[in-house]
Design an enzyme around this catalytic site. Structure first.
Site, PDB file in Angstrom:
ATOM      1  NE  ARG B  81      -0.672   0.196   4.958  1.00 15.65           N
ATOM      2  CZ  ARG B  81      -1.326   0.357   6.101  1.00 15.65           C
ATOM      3  NH1 ARG B  81      -2.647   0.297   6.135  1.00 15.65           N
ATOM      4  NH2 ARG B  81      -0.682   0.585   7.225  1.00 15.65           N
ATOM      5  CD  GLU B 120      -2.632   3.904   9.765  1.00 11.66           C
ATOM      6  OE1 GLU B 120      -1.785   3.208   9.190  1.00 11.66           O
ATOM      7  OE2 GLU B 120      -3.174   3.585  10.821  1.00 11.66           O
ATOM      8  CD  GLU B 295      -6.905   2.207  11.571  1.00 11.73           C
ATOM      9  OE1 GLU B 295      -5.911   1.587  11.990  1.00 11.73           O
ATOM     10  OE2 GLU B 295      -7.115   2.429  10.367  1.00 11.73           O
ATOM     11  CD  GLN B 344      -2.709 -14.632   7.490  1.00 11.75           C
ATOM     12  OE1 GLN B 344      -2.869 -15.799   7.843  1.00 11.75           O
ATOM     13  NE2 GLN B 344      -2.485 -14.310   6.236  1.00 11.75           N
TER      14      GLN B 344
END
Ligand code: ZN
Ligand code: ZN
Ligand code: ZN
Lengths: 630, 630, 630
Positions: B81, B120, B295, B344
């Site tokens: 990303r 972010e 978050e 994950q």
């Protein structure tokens, strides 16, 4: 050489430049002569194929054979060794050509006993490359593995972070991105990279076999199996047997680089007491029986941060140790220390001035002692304990670090050390290998990915199964296992891992087991026990280990003391005989012989039963010495 | 979700690939449905614009959008990303296009409460790039800022080392040179890089506002402000409020990586006692009032070197702590742990198997406790102490290291810790922000560059001014200040810094203050006092701190004890009330409420006045617990 | 300046951009004026040629002049200094052109006393480059050195690993390979790189001399000789004398970076007691007599990890110390601290506000004290002990590490420290320099390669010869010496090194010498003594040091105590007078003067003989002070 007791000599493993001076221009005369001379002296020749060192003319003509560094993106050029890319079709053709040419010439030569393919495949971090050839082949690999790009996107979970592809030629190698790439992408690349090495190697083996007489065997001298980055079982499957290059001092210097002087100094001239054994047992596992030491270090070497002299007696010690662990032959590297180029500080059996080096007398002694051991041609018996290993789970750990204190190899080694300290012989069995039946105790220190074959093998086993944390954590495509870890292993032990925490190695917690307390740290799982019996608990009372039927699930890494005590109990339960040993004494059985190895600088008492018949040595084992009894 | 007490759900922040499958080919159906479902369940939606993850088809079509690594010169490619360059005009157009498209579709949707831009920004060291786009834009920036090349040469002092340019297109980015480049060159680049991020972000905000209904607000979830490498005040100026992503454990693991086990273990499951608060107060300062946690970590995460479980109660603790520091809303990341791809192992409120995770009950508790706190919509009151921060001075420190023991952020944090240990609430005010009036105590830990606005704000303040070393050391163009440091600050305190020395952290000297001795080290200045009163002296009797009128100049870094004692005295002088606290207890006021946070594994006594009316908890605070009173 | 006692001023060393604004467009006016002003004030000018900083227009026009980083392969661009490639013919032409132009203009100027070539050659790791120019020239160098490719293949032992070449244009620079390249290849490259620097420098010297009047001398300000990566004797051969840039604090901070605070703090403001002296003595050795300090640090600098203030008196101390070690002149860098660009934190004699800085009074004092010393124009006398150094042996150690605890420079420094602690003056003599006769004691700490000239010089010496381990270990082409090390040195001491081991620094063994035990570690050789007398033995009784005639061979690195005691005995044997000193006191003789230097923060007693006539100070030396007596 014959007088020293040597029977085999390896030649040719880096000699491409002298065999083929330019493409198609061969010069076999010197090699013909060398083989004749050696054969006339009663020696058998092992021929190394020279594919680890493509000569300069070849690199100049076919620059696309060169690998590309995954850290820097720089081409790794000519000037040392292993400068070829496993994905290069050009190199595959060239390597097959020289290998076949050599096999054609010597495939029926009476003095040539067998072949070594290439040399130390994967050494110097050469398994992975970011070459154009690797990129092209990886795309083809993905297309082949997943069929459609939609299937790949689904398998990898590429919907996350908008990572979906439209077609296979959009896929890059998983390097040089802003932050970490999809672990599924990286796992696919690791599998691919492993397959590229195996494919290359298989072509080389075939090229030899096409021309070699049936009595000529084919082997490869593998580096420590844990360091290849390859599925070693696949890599070695087509060999007649596997060979290993044994350098205990340098590998131990690296392994114990952060150890204190107190910890390291006792072993700096012997190597870590369990490291050579670990590799011997690993290679025996790959070899499925007899195996060779192709290179035994006979003195100080040149490549470790520090290169001590072996303690007096250690060359003999390592030689007999290899036999105790099932070796069929131990060869030394090298015959004579070569006074030039990269390895001029690498000791040989003879010094650069052609006088016998320090190891000479020890090799003589070992050779004569071999006569006392009787017939060792029998395949080593099954050990009472199997440790199951699995390359994919090692790659999972490389890819998803999660905690700096968790390392696949270190976790496996900790179990191995505990067992060896109890005097127990150990076999390493590859996950998926259908040979677990008959082991009273089967240990799975860390097996994140459990594929069908691995599961079937575990289910078909009949001993106690001990699983360490992270077992069954991942699917084959690097997702979390269905219904939480350990996924399908729940058929064996009904736990659910609901959370994982990782801690600094010096900030652990504790675990209570049978009334005593031990350290628990680095990796700790929270589990639901699902009806299993709790056998150990964390400091807050939560379950840390459970047993269900013959399966045990241990949810945390622990200190050595806990592992030892747990294994003592499991050995008792399974009637596996133990002999608790000091750190400087190790045992190993082969056939009816028991070998004891003293790594101490003072004498040690051999733990032989009353009435033991000593074949070598006696009950008082000299410093760095050996005793063997029936 | 509604049942748990949640009111907002964020979606879309990485979904470009699913929204736009190929250029211009949009698929809004799934998002329409998602918003409808959430809205029907009584939840409001926060829409994240997906510009942090340009899809592969876009990178393939417009490869010039990719950033280039400042360490290696390698293109940072697709596969994770944030793979876009803030200077790319191509990307600006594309990012504005998708943002506008999304705003157009949902700008008047009744269930959409507001917008989060990108995600972010600047994370993963993406502020700086050495792309061709960055080079071209930097040259234009220089031409714009300096007008003529002669002016630039003069401003930077390029006569030194023959660094003068003849025209702007000769200027390179300040990387890949033989030794260090001109600090003025680097400072210009840092300003430029910051402006590129701000420009990009402002275009995104505008694109949303063009289409969004007035009731829809726009925010951005910022990473710890000290880590953006950007002028955060400029970056967030056009937002309705600022949001923060709160990961106390991972950030503390990194901050305290070199701490001993004794120092770290007490906090490994709580985070450093002042680190989350530091970021909360920083973000409140940027937000100028209410702010959000976008978050909140609800369990172990995946990205730090070690990822422990939060201590029991900490998720509730962090939630209420955010409100105490002025938050208007706390959201959790993520709802459900996703079982694939990079995150994950990042815990959610629900486990991968969709059962409630450990944090669930804590969030439930926190949600119900929120009802007890009454109306929190009021903007947080001014704190008694202001710490003035300044991005340019941080860049000065990055660029001119001078001493390895001096770090801008660590210096600021040391003052903050000292104040928090005295139970004092703190505001962070950006240099140049005209809001210093009304603070009894204003601390300027390190402000190398004092521009007009900053100077005016300081002069207009009416409290005590405490300057740390390096204050006023540099001009706006990274020269030493006129007439020696602190330059124009001499109007406030008449010292001259005639020499600077930097020392190893373990090789400091001492400072005497009111009869006691403290450590002085790392950075020490020799000063001429110019008529000010000497209040502390070095071990050789030379002045180490002076006061003149309401201004104090401290010429050295010191130990914590000195700062604490100095601040105790300054608080007494300014009638700021203190409550000295143990390291595991912290206080924070909001309106008429006082919150006490216990970070200890044992109970703590709330330092509540007699007759305090407890809203949550009581005078005995449970381990990791909270008390709130009026 | 004149008033302060200064007589020389250096200008011009980075001024290319101001002298030549575009190719051929010169502006001498400002420099004419500057020289006139200085001359009128009674000062002499040292002109620095500006080749260390090619201006931007030149780099833009001739981009092939830029060097390429050997770690990364990145071009090292414009923006700092030293951005040129020693192998670039283009740059050679340009650099010669500007140097000749300057010499032409000022070669007969009455105020110009002499010339400094370039500035700190090789600084910032610029000796080695992987530019296309370097590659082309290296191939030519190989062709020249070896004549035929067969000769090169033979010399390097390229048969090993199939490294043979067919023609010279196949040879690459020895970087970016899979594992280590042939050490012979690397040694050839190191020799080549050194010669490139020397060639460049010689052309610059010639360019000056072609135009300069005979009374104008030519010097160069060398960085610490051990850090150039060049054959310094060759580099400085054509100079009139050598100059040195003396920065004791920063160099010591780097040298002692891993020292404990207890070890480092006493010296952080004085520098390591023997480090400046080491460099003074090294430079005197290169200069073969008088030498200059061209840059003396007058206060804190800007480039080390930590930059402390010198202790009070140290600038005077270093000044007089340089004279004690044979300097003819000490100049300070810089006159006034420049308030902008890279060196704005580098102290000068005057502050940025043009007031005298801390060093001012010390320089005044030193200048007046110089008058007391009498005529120092005489060349320094021979010291009683010579240490033989050799660049090639340093490169051998860089190339073949073998043990992490062995470093060429550290080995040399250990002997030097031991001698200086005994109050003994030391000369450094380049191997091959025919000046060993007359030294009672000649020490060869580590000389792996002994060429004809070096051997002849050793044989022609008449003192005791002490060889450390690795002496004579290699041939000129980096093979192991004929008949084992020390090769031809066996004519002097008949040992054979049959094996080498290297150990961790904290895991050493011991050595027994004259009944006492010492540490032996890091590098240990097993030797056959060949009839020599054993003077020290390892813990297992094997020989560790032997003497044969006037030659001693020490086969191991040891602790300082052993070296000191051995040297005490050898000094006694050779009638070299010793004066054992504490670590904070050092002596140095020049002519009939003895200088004592106190590095302690308290007074020290001068070890002057009864009846000594004090020229400066007295028998009680103040903290950081000096005494000089006849
Ligand atoms: Zn495409
Ligand atoms: Zn131009
Ligand atoms: Zn060619």
């Amino acid at each position: 050489m014959r007088d020293l007791g040597l029977r085999y000599v390896r030649i040719g493993e880096f000699a491409w430049g002298r065999i083929e001076k330019a493409e198609g221009l061969f010069d076999w005369a010197w090699m013909d002569r060398a083989i004749d001379v050696l054969g006339a002296a009663g020696l058998k020749v092992v021929l190394g194929t020279p594919t680890a060192t493509p000569p300069k003319w070849l690199c100049e003509k076919y620059p696309d054979i060169l690998p590309v560094d995954i850290q820097t993106g720089q081409v790794r050029g000519f000037g040392s060794r292993r400068h070829y890319d496993f994905s290069s079709e050009t190199y595959l053709v060239q390597a097959e050509r020289i290998t076949a040419a050599m096999a054609q010439r010597y495939g029926s030569h009476p003095h040539v006993a067998g072949w070594q393919t290439d040399n130390e495949l994967c050494c110097h971090d050469t398994t992975m490359s970011v070459s154009p050839a690797a990129l092209e082949k990886f795309r083809a690999y993905c297309a082949q593995r997943y069929g459609t790009i939609a299937a790949l996107n689904a398998a990898w979970g590429n919907v996350f972070w908008s990572m979906e592809y439209d077609h296979f030629d959009q896929i890059d190698l998983p390097f040089f991105t802003v932050c970490e790439t999809n672990p599924a992408h990286r796992l696919a690349y690791r599998r691919f990279a492993s397959e590229q090495v195996v494919r290359f190697h298989d072509v080389m083996i075939s090229a030899i076999r096409r021309h070699a007489a049936p009595h000529q065997w084919v082997t490869h001298n593998i580096i420590p199996p844990a360091t290849t980055g390859v599925d070693n079982a696949a890599l070695t499957r087509d060999l007649d047997f596997v060979s290993y290059d044994n350098y205990p001092l340098g590998f131990s210097d690296q392994l114990m680089a952060k150890a204190s002087a107190d910890e390291w100094k006792p072993f700096m001239r012997t190597g870590h007491p369990d490291l050579a054994a670990l590799n011997f047992d690993s290679v025996r596992g790959l070899s499925k029986g007899a195996w060779w030491v192709m290179e035994q270090q006979p003195g100080p070497v040149n490549w470790a941060p520090h290169n001590p002299r072996p303690a007096p007696g250690m060359v003999r010690h390592w030689t007999l140790q290899a036999f105790a662990h099932g070796a069929a032959c131990v060869a030394y590297f090298r015959w004579r220390q070569v006074p030039f180029a990269q390895e001029q500080m690498h000791a040989g059996l003879r010094r650069p001035d052609d006088m016998p080096a320090a190891a000479w007398a020890e090799v003589e002694q070992a050779a004569s002692e071999m006569q006392l051991l009787g017939d060792l041609s029998v395949v080593a018996a099954k050990s009472p304990v199997a440790i199951v290993i699995d390359p994919v789970s090692g790659w999972v750990d490389d890819i998803e670090r999660q905690g700096a204190g968790y390392r696949y190899d270190a976790v496996v080694f900790q179990y191995y050390r505990a067992l060896r300290g109890l005097g127990v012989d150990v076999d390493f069995v590859s996950a998926g290998d259908a040979q677990l039946a008959g082991y009273p105790l089967v240990i799975v220190p860390t097996m994140a990915v459990v594929d069908d074959a691995a599961f079937d093998a575990l289910q078909a086993s009949d001993g106690i199964l001990l699983f360490g944390p992270r077992a069954g954590a991942k699917t084959d495509e690097f997702s979390m296992s269905e219904g939480l870890p350990p996924g399908r292993l729940r058929e064996l032990v009904p736990v659910k891992v609901t959370s994982v925490e990782t801690l600094r190695a010096d900030c652990g917690g504790s675990i209570a087991y049978k009334g005593a307390e031990y350290e628990s740290g680095r990796w700790r799982e929270t589990i639901e026990v699902g009806g299993a019996d709790i056998i150990a608990t964390y400091e807050d009372g939560a379950p840390a280990a459970v047993q269900a039927g013959r399966s045990i699930y241990l949810a945390t890494l622990t200190d050595d003391a806990f592992l030892t005590n747990l294994l003592v109990d499991l050995c008792a339960e399974t009637d596996v005989q133990i002999t608790p040993l000091p750190p400087t004494l190790r045992l190993r059985r082969r056939g009816e012989l028991t070998f004891a190895f003293n790594l101490d600088s003072v004498s040690a008492r051999a733990p032989a039963p009353a009435g033991a018949e000593f074949v070598i040595g006696g009950s008082d084992i000299e410093p760095y010495g050996i005793a063997v009894w029936r």
